[in-house]
Scaffold this motif. Sequence first.
Motif, PDB file in Angstrom:
ATOM      1  N   GLU A 278       0.842  -1.258   0.096  1.00  0.00           N
ATOM      2  CA  GLU A 278      -0.073  -0.125   0.085  1.00  0.00           C
ATOM      3  C   GLU A 278       0.866   1.096  -0.024  1.00  0.00           C
ATOM      4  O   GLU A 278       0.612   2.163  -0.689  1.00  0.00           O
ATOM      5  CB  GLU A 278      -1.151  -0.050   1.197  1.00  0.00           C
ATOM      6  CG  GLU A 278      -1.860   1.080   1.115  1.00  0.00           C
ATOM      7  CD  GLU A 278      -2.928   1.246   0.043  1.00  0.00           C
ATOM      8  OE1 GLU A 278      -3.302   2.297  -0.424  1.00  0.00           O
ATOM      9  OE2 GLU A 278      -3.185   0.143  -0.579  1.00  0.00           O
TER      10      GLU A 278
ATOM     11  N   LYS B  63       2.364   1.578  -3.586  1.00  0.00           N
ATOM     12  CA  LYS B  63       1.169   2.175  -4.441  1.00  0.00           C
ATOM     13  C   LYS B  63       1.037   3.497  -4.147  1.00  0.00           C
ATOM     14  O   LYS B  63       0.980   4.313  -5.069  1.00  0.00           O
ATOM     15  CB  LYS B  63      -0.113   1.189  -3.984  1.00  0.00           C
ATOM     16  CG  LYS B  63      -1.036   1.749  -4.938  1.00  0.00           C
ATOM     17  CD  LYS B  63      -2.358   0.715  -4.435  1.00  0.00           C
ATOM     18  CE  LYS B  63      -3.624   1.219  -5.337  1.00  0.00           C
ATOM     19  NZ  LYS B  63      -4.919   0.602  -4.963  1.00  0.00           N
ATOM     20  N   ARG B  64       0.908   3.945  -3.140  1.00  0.00           N
ATOM     21  CA  ARG B  64       0.666   5.365  -2.880  1.00  0.00           C
ATOM     22  C   ARG B  64       1.722   6.203  -3.226  1.00  0.00           C
ATOM     23  O   ARG B  64       1.859   7.212  -3.917  1.00  0.00           O
ATOM     24  CB  ARG B  64       0.510   5.929  -1.373  1.00  0.00           C
ATOM     25  CG  ARG B  64       0.069   7.120  -0.888  1.00  0.00           C
ATOM     26  CD  ARG B  64      -1.381   7.561  -1.526  1.00  0.00           C
ATOM     27  NE  ARG B  64      -1.247   9.012  -1.265  1.00  0.00           N
ATOM     28  CZ  ARG B  64      -1.710   9.853  -2.170  1.00  0.00           C
ATOM     29  NH1 ARG B  64      -1.756   9.644  -3.354  1.00  0.00           N
ATOM     30  NH2 ARG B  64      -1.897  11.370  -1.931  1.00  0.00           N
ATOM     31  N   TYR B  65       3.017   5.950  -3.268  1.00  0.00           N
ATOM     32  CA  TYR B  65       4.260   6.633  -3.403  1.00  0.00           C
ATOM     33  C   TYR B  65       4.228   6.533  -5.064  1.00  0.00           C
ATOM     34  O   TYR B  65       4.447   7.690  -5.610  1.00  0.00           O
ATOM     35  CB  TYR B  65       5.517   5.384  -2.978  1.00  0.00           C
ATOM     36  CG  TYR B  65       6.963   6.253  -3.834  1.00  0.00           C
ATOM     37  CD1 TYR B  65       7.563   7.322  -3.235  1.00  0.00           C
ATOM     38  CD2 TYR B  65       7.483   5.590  -4.722  1.00  0.00           C
ATOM     39  CE1 TYR B  65       8.701   7.840  -3.699  1.00  0.00           C
ATOM     40  CE2 TYR B  65       8.791   6.046  -5.331  1.00  0.00           C
ATOM     41  CZ  TYR B  65       9.230   6.944  -4.740  1.00  0.00           C
ATOM     42  OH  TYR B  65      10.314   7.630  -5.371  1.00  0.00           O
TER      43      TYR B  65
ATOM     44  N   GLU C 284       1.647   6.514  -6.781  1.00  0.00           N
ATOM     45  CA  GLU C 284       0.346   7.278  -7.313  1.00  0.00           C
ATOM     46  C   GLU C 284       1.019   9.093  -7.372  1.00  0.00           C
ATOM     47  O   GLU C 284       0.566   9.661  -8.023  1.00  0.00           O
ATOM     48  CB  GLU C 284      -0.723   7.319  -6.359  1.00  0.00           C
ATOM     49  CG  GLU C 284      -1.507   5.960  -6.820  1.00  0.00           C
ATOM     50  CD  GLU C 284      -2.591   5.613  -5.472  1.00  0.00           C
ATOM     51  OE1 GLU C 284      -2.753   6.488  -4.595  1.00  0.00           O
ATOM     52  OE2 GLU C 284      -3.211   4.533  -5.735  1.00  0.00           O
ATOM     53  N   LEU C 285       1.770   9.286  -6.316  1.00  0.00           N
ATOM     54  CA  LEU C 285       2.195  10.483  -6.137  1.00  0.00           C
ATOM     55  C   LEU C 285       3.240  10.832  -7.218  1.00  0.00           C
ATOM     56  O   LEU C 285       3.276  11.933  -7.624  1.00  0.00           O
ATOM     57  CB  LEU C 285       2.924  10.827  -4.793  1.00  0.00           C
ATOM     58  CG  LEU C 285       1.794  10.680  -3.648  1.00  0.00           C
ATOM     59  CD1 LEU C 285       2.761  10.675  -2.131  1.00  0.00           C
ATOM     60  CD2 LEU C 285       1.222  11.956  -3.592  1.00  0.00           C
TER      61      LEU C 285
ATOM     62  N   GLN D 268       5.257   8.522   7.213  1.00  0.00           N
ATOM     63  CA  GLN D 268       5.077   7.122   7.355  1.00  0.00           C
ATOM     64  C   GLN D 268       6.066   6.442   8.460  1.00  0.00           C
ATOM     65  O   GLN D 268       5.914   5.314   8.613  1.00  0.00           O
ATOM     66  CB  GLN D 268       5.321   6.482   6.172  1.00  0.00           C
ATOM     67  CG  GLN D 268       4.423   7.022   4.942  1.00  0.00           C
ATOM     68  CD  GLN D 268       2.871   7.011   5.214  1.00  0.00           C
ATOM     69  OE1 GLN D 268       2.381   5.976   5.526  1.00  0.00           O
ATOM     70  NE2 GLN D 268       2.408   8.105   5.227  1.00  0.00           N
TER      71      GLN D 268
END
Length: 93
Positions: free
Chosen positions: A55, A58-60, A62-63, A92
Amino acid sequence: MKRPQLIKLIEADIINMKLVSSLNDIGIDLSIYSLNIESLILKNMGIKKHLRTEELYKRYFELLKQGKKIHPTNKADIRKLALKIYRFLLNQI
């Protein structure tokens, strides 16, 4: 690793993601040319291994993809996005 060095790595990752993604959009698969420095960045940010989840990656990514809208010579906007990603990763820890 110190903050300026980490931000430079994030900036390089933004530019690389933009290049690979843009060429991917026109049918050229350059996914093998990824810098793959995200693990290095997360480790040097002090994010423990057990917190480096799918997760988080994934967020990294997306950014990072937000950099697709930024012209590669627009250093100010690349720096802003790198700082945004850096602050996200700091939260984090």
